[in-house]
Design an enzyme around this catalytic site. Structure first.
Site, short mmCIF file in Angstrom:
data_model
loop_
_atom_site.label_atom_id
_atom_site.label_comp_id
_atom_site.label_asym_id
_atom_site.label_seq_id
_atom_site.Cartn_x
_atom_site.Cartn_y
_atom_site.Cartn_z
N ARG A 120 -5.89 5.82 15.20
CA ARG A 120 -4.63 5.08 15.26
C ARG A 120 -4.91 3.63 15.61
NH1 ARG A 120 -1.71 2.93 18.99
NH2 ARG A 120 -2.83 3.92 20.72
N VAL A 121 -4.21 2.75 14.94
CA VAL A 121 -4.18 1.34 15.31
C VAL A 121 -2.73 0.98 15.59
CG1 VAL A 121 -6.28 0.67 14.09
CG2 VAL A 121 -4.10 0.59 12.89
N SER A 122 -2.53 -0.10 16.35
CA SER A 122 -1.19 -0.42 16.82
C SER A 122 -0.36 -1.26 15.87
CB SER A 122 -1.28 -1.15 18.17
OG SER A 122 -1.90 -0.34 19.12
N THR A 123 -1.00 -2.06 15.02
CA THR A 123 -0.24 -2.94 14.13
C THR A 123 -0.71 -2.78 12.70
OG1 THR A 123 -1.76 -4.79 14.41
CG2 THR A 123 0.06 -4.64 15.98
N GLN A 169 -4.04 -4.33 11.52
CA GLN A 169 -5.30 -3.73 11.95
C GLN A 169 -5.70 -2.64 10.97
OE1 GLN A 169 -3.92 -2.60 15.90
NE2 GLN A 169 -5.28 -4.13 16.80
#
Length: 106
Positions: free
Chosen positions: A9-12, A15
């Site tokens: 998982r990445v936040s944005t 990314q």
């Protein structure tokens, strides 16, 4: 037969999950679920929900960093439990150059 499942998982949206996916593949994950969404809450984290819905006894969940499941210990504990089965033991960190955290389900 157990399955080694990776979660990246990445936040944005700007990314990329590729580096995490490569590390998960290197430690033996047969299935890798990826998403781009904030870790602030579990809302909107459909890939994590899918993993938790379908994980079975004997399966292993692996992440490159524990914060991929949630920012706080409470969020991580909540994310790593579901209705059908529960994780056994504690999170264990692999000693390979591509270290990751893994948890087996009972």
């Amino acid at each position: 037969m157990s399955t080694h499942i990776g979660y990246a998982r990445v936040s944005t949206t700007d990314q990329n999950t590729d580096t995490q996916a490569e590390r998960l593949k290197a430690v033996g994950c047969a299935v890798i679920r990826k998403e781009k969404v904030s870790g602030k809450s579990r809302d909107g984290r459909s890939e994590l929900a899918t993993v938790l819905e379908f994980i079975r006894p004997g399966d292993v969940l692996t992440v490159v960093k524990l914060d991929r499941l949630g920012r706080s210990r409470r969020a991580r504990t909540s994310a790593s439990s579901n209705r059908r089965s529960a994780p056994t033991g504690r999170w264990a960190r692999s000693c390979s150059p591509f270290s990751a955290w893994s948890l087996r389900w009972s």
